[in-house]
Design a protein around this motif. Structure first.
Motif, PDB file in Angstrom:
ATOM      1  N   VAL A 115       0.836  -1.203   0.000  1.00  0.00           N
ATOM      2  CA  VAL A 115       0.000   0.000   0.000  1.00  0.00           C
ATOM      3  C   VAL A 115       0.874   1.259   0.000  1.00  0.00           C
ATOM      4  O   VAL A 115       0.623   2.214  -0.744  1.00  0.00           O
ATOM      5  CB  VAL A 115      -0.949  -0.009   1.218  1.00  0.00           C
ATOM      6  CG1 VAL A 115      -1.607   1.358   1.400  1.00  0.00           C
ATOM      7  CG2 VAL A 115      -2.010  -1.087   1.056  1.00  0.00           C
ATOM      8  N   LEU A 116       1.918   1.264   0.832  1.00  0.00           N
ATOM      9  CA  LEU A 116       2.796   2.430   0.902  1.00  0.00           C
ATOM     10  C   LEU A 116       3.575   2.627  -0.397  1.00  0.00           C
ATOM     11  O   LEU A 116       3.851   3.767  -0.793  1.00  0.00           O
ATOM     12  CB  LEU A 116       3.775   2.281   2.081  1.00  0.00           C
ATOM     13  CG  LEU A 116       3.147   2.424   3.473  1.00  0.00           C
ATOM     14  CD1 LEU A 116       4.180   2.136   4.551  1.00  0.00           C
ATOM     15  CD2 LEU A 116       2.542   3.815   3.670  1.00  0.00           C
ATOM     16  N   LEU A 117       3.904   1.535  -1.076  1.00  0.00           N
ATOM     17  CA  LEU A 117       4.597   1.642  -2.350  1.00  0.00           C
ATOM     18  C   LEU A 117       3.718   2.338  -3.391  1.00  0.00           C
ATOM     19  O   LEU A 117       4.179   3.233  -4.119  1.00  0.00           O
ATOM     20  CB  LEU A 117       5.004   0.254  -2.842  1.00  0.00           C
ATOM     21  CG  LEU A 117       5.805   0.188  -4.144  1.00  0.00           C
ATOM     22  CD1 LEU A 117       7.136   0.915  -4.005  1.00  0.00           C
ATOM     23  CD2 LEU A 117       6.025  -1.260  -4.561  1.00  0.00           C
ATOM     24  N   VAL A 118       2.446   1.963  -3.447  1.00  0.00           N
ATOM     25  CA  VAL A 118       1.521   2.600  -4.386  1.00  0.00           C
ATOM     26  C   VAL A 118       1.276   4.059  -3.980  1.00  0.00           C
ATOM     27  O   VAL A 118       1.258   4.961  -4.829  1.00  0.00           O
ATOM     28  CB  VAL A 118       0.200   1.817  -4.461  1.00  0.00           C
ATOM     29  CG1 VAL A 118      -0.813   2.553  -5.344  1.00  0.00           C
ATOM     30  CG2 VAL A 118       0.434   0.409  -5.012  1.00  0.00           C
ATOM     31  N   TRP A 119       1.100   4.284  -2.681  1.00  0.00           N
ATOM     32  CA  TRP A 119       0.892   5.656  -2.204  1.00  0.00           C
ATOM     33  C   TRP A 119       2.101   6.532  -2.540  1.00  0.00           C
ATOM     34  O   TRP A 119       1.953   7.695  -2.934  1.00  0.00           O
ATOM     35  CB  TRP A 119       0.645   5.673  -0.690  1.00  0.00           C
ATOM     36  CG  TRP A 119       0.846   7.020  -0.062  1.00  0.00           C
ATOM     37  CD1 TRP A 119       1.807   7.382   0.833  1.00  0.00           C
ATOM     38  CD2 TRP A 119       0.084   8.213  -0.316  1.00  0.00           C
ATOM     39  NE1 TRP A 119       1.704   8.711   1.154  1.00  0.00           N
ATOM     40  CE2 TRP A 119       0.650   9.243   0.474  1.00  0.00           C
ATOM     41  CE3 TRP A 119      -1.013   8.493  -1.127  1.00  0.00           C
ATOM     42  CZ2 TRP A 119       0.148  10.539   0.469  1.00  0.00           C
ATOM     43  CZ3 TRP A 119      -1.513   9.797  -1.118  1.00  0.00           C
ATOM     44  CH2 TRP A 119      -0.936  10.799  -0.328  1.00  0.00           C
ATOM     45  N   ALA A 181       8.032  -1.686  10.795  1.00  0.00           N
ATOM     46  CA  ALA A 181       8.778  -2.301   9.691  1.00  0.00           C
ATOM     47  C   ALA A 181       8.295  -1.755   8.346  1.00  0.00           C
ATOM     48  O   ALA A 181       9.095  -1.452   7.457  1.00  0.00           O
ATOM     49  CB  ALA A 181       8.637  -3.815   9.736  1.00  0.00           C
ATOM     50  N   ALA A 182       6.976  -1.617   8.172  1.00  0.00           N
ATOM     51  CA  ALA A 182       6.434  -1.094   6.916  1.00  0.00           C
ATOM     52  C   ALA A 182       6.812   0.375   6.739  1.00  0.00           C
ATOM     53  O   ALA A 182       7.147   0.808   5.625  1.00  0.00           O
ATOM     54  CB  ALA A 182       4.922  -1.256   6.882  1.00  0.00           C
ATOM     55  N   LEU A 183       6.779   1.150   7.819  1.00  0.00           N
ATOM     56  CA  LEU A 183       7.151   2.568   7.723  1.00  0.00           C
ATOM     57  C   LEU A 183       8.619   2.711   7.323  1.00  0.00           C
ATOM     58  O   LEU A 183       8.962   3.566   6.505  1.00  0.00           O
ATOM     59  CB  LEU A 183       6.900   3.269   9.056  1.00  0.00           C
ATOM     60  CG  LEU A 183       5.430   3.394   9.502  1.00  0.00           C
ATOM     61  CD1 LEU A 183       5.351   4.076  10.860  1.00  0.00           C
ATOM     62  CD2 LEU A 183       4.601   4.163   8.471  1.00  0.00           C
ATOM     63  N   LEU A 184       9.481   1.867   7.884  1.00  0.00           N
ATOM     64  CA  LEU A 184      10.896   1.924   7.540  1.00  0.00           C
ATOM     65  C   LEU A 184      11.140   1.501   6.095  1.00  0.00           C
ATOM     66  O   LEU A 184      12.080   1.964   5.451  1.00  0.00           O
ATOM     67  CB  LEU A 184      11.712   1.023   8.466  1.00  0.00           C
ATOM     68  CG  LEU A 184      12.061   1.534   9.855  1.00  0.00           C
ATOM     69  CD1 LEU A 184      12.915   0.502  10.574  1.00  0.00           C
ATOM     70  CD2 LEU A 184      12.789   2.863   9.789  1.00  0.00           C
ATOM     71  N   SER A 185      10.296   0.603   5.605  1.00  0.00           N
ATOM     72  CA  SER A 185      10.503   0.095   4.241  1.00  0.00           C
ATOM     73  C   SER A 185      10.274   1.175   3.189  1.00  0.00           C
ATOM     74  O   SER A 185      10.849   1.105   2.099  1.00  0.00           O
ATOM     75  CB  SER A 185       9.564  -1.092   3.970  1.00  0.00           C
ATOM     76  OG  SER A 185       8.223  -0.648   3.728  1.00  0.00           O
TER      77      SER A 185
END
Length: 259
Positions: A115-119, A181-185
């Motif tokens: 989701v963060l990658l698309v955002w 972990a997702a925020l750091l990625s």
């Protein structure tokens, strides 16, 4: 301690730290990923892949005098801004405006990363289009001085541009309790993929224009044409808004910064 619990502990430690410690952590983090990823991509695209005859360099023209030094100096300022800006997600956590997931499973982390990658691509496109408008074009011109891009062009921004692009994580944190972990990625994958776009190297010459490995060709066209191909890794935003350049765009009538 498992990997998931390690990141939970790390995130809680970050949230409990002082603002100065948070900024120091951010500076060390962004400087480290820049040196490792940009330096690694330079060696990959200038030494290893050519020696193995994998892919090809897109634009063989030499860099302008002092370009690498210019890119490194602007990148240092961008890293400083990103590091100082780390205090904002820290403040969100301390003020209770955002929370960190305390028991995220691998599937949740993977979905959050996707989701963060698309955002990130949506956020980049919106801000990139904004930077190409007349009021902000002079600020973005500093990045476009790199007509032949290098991996070190990736963070070569005016401070205003660095501030705009560096706020990508703030809105998602207000809307969802992400795992640390997702925020750091996000900054890691963002830098990796932005390096792909600025590498001036065609990793897969046989791949179609919309393939993710063709991002370097698409962004090279953006630097030579200036208008069009505002997207990041994906191409869907350029397709939706009619800013997609053809794979073999004709040469520009003027230099990029003057357009």
């Amino acid at each position: 301690m498992g990997t998931g619990q390690f990141f939970v502990t790390l995130g809680n430690g970050f949230a409990a730290s002082s603002p100065w410690a948070a900024m120091g952590w951010g500076l060390a983090f962004f400087a480290s990923i820049y040196l490792v990823i940009c330096g690694g991509n330079w060696l990959l695209t200038r030494r290893l892949l050519p020696a193995l005859r994998i892919g090809r360099r897109i634009d063989p023209k030499p860099l302008r005098d002092g370009q690498t030094r210019y890119e490194l100096s602007l990148s240092a300022v961008s890293i400083l801004i990103f590091g100082i800006g780390t205090v904002l997600p820290w403040a969100f956590l301390r003020l209770g405006w955002a929370q960190l997931a305390q028991d995220p499973g691998p599937l949740r982390i993977a979905l959050e990363m996707a989701v963060l990658l698309v955002w990130n691509d949506i956020h980049f496109y919106a801000n990139h289009r904004l930077l190409h408008t007349r009021p902000l074009r002079s600020f973005h011109a500093q990045h476009h001085r790199s007509l032949v891009t290098t991996p070190f062009s990736t963070y070569s921004f005016h401070p205003l541009e660095a501030a705009l692009l560096g706020n990508v994580i703030l809105l998602p944190m207000l809307l969802h309790d992400f795992s640390f972990a997702a925020l750091l990625s996000l900054p890691v994958t963002s830098l990796l993929l932005n390096n792909l776009g600025h590498s001036n190297y065609d990793f897969a010459p046989a791949a179609g224009h919309d393939h993710w490995l063709s991002a370097s060709r698409r962004h090279h066209l953006h630097h030579t044409r200036y208008h069009g191909n505002y997207g990041f890794l994906f191409n869907f935003m350029d397709g939706w808004f009619g800013t997609r350049l053809p794979d073999e765009a004709p040469p520009p009538a003027q230099t990029a910064v003057e357009s």
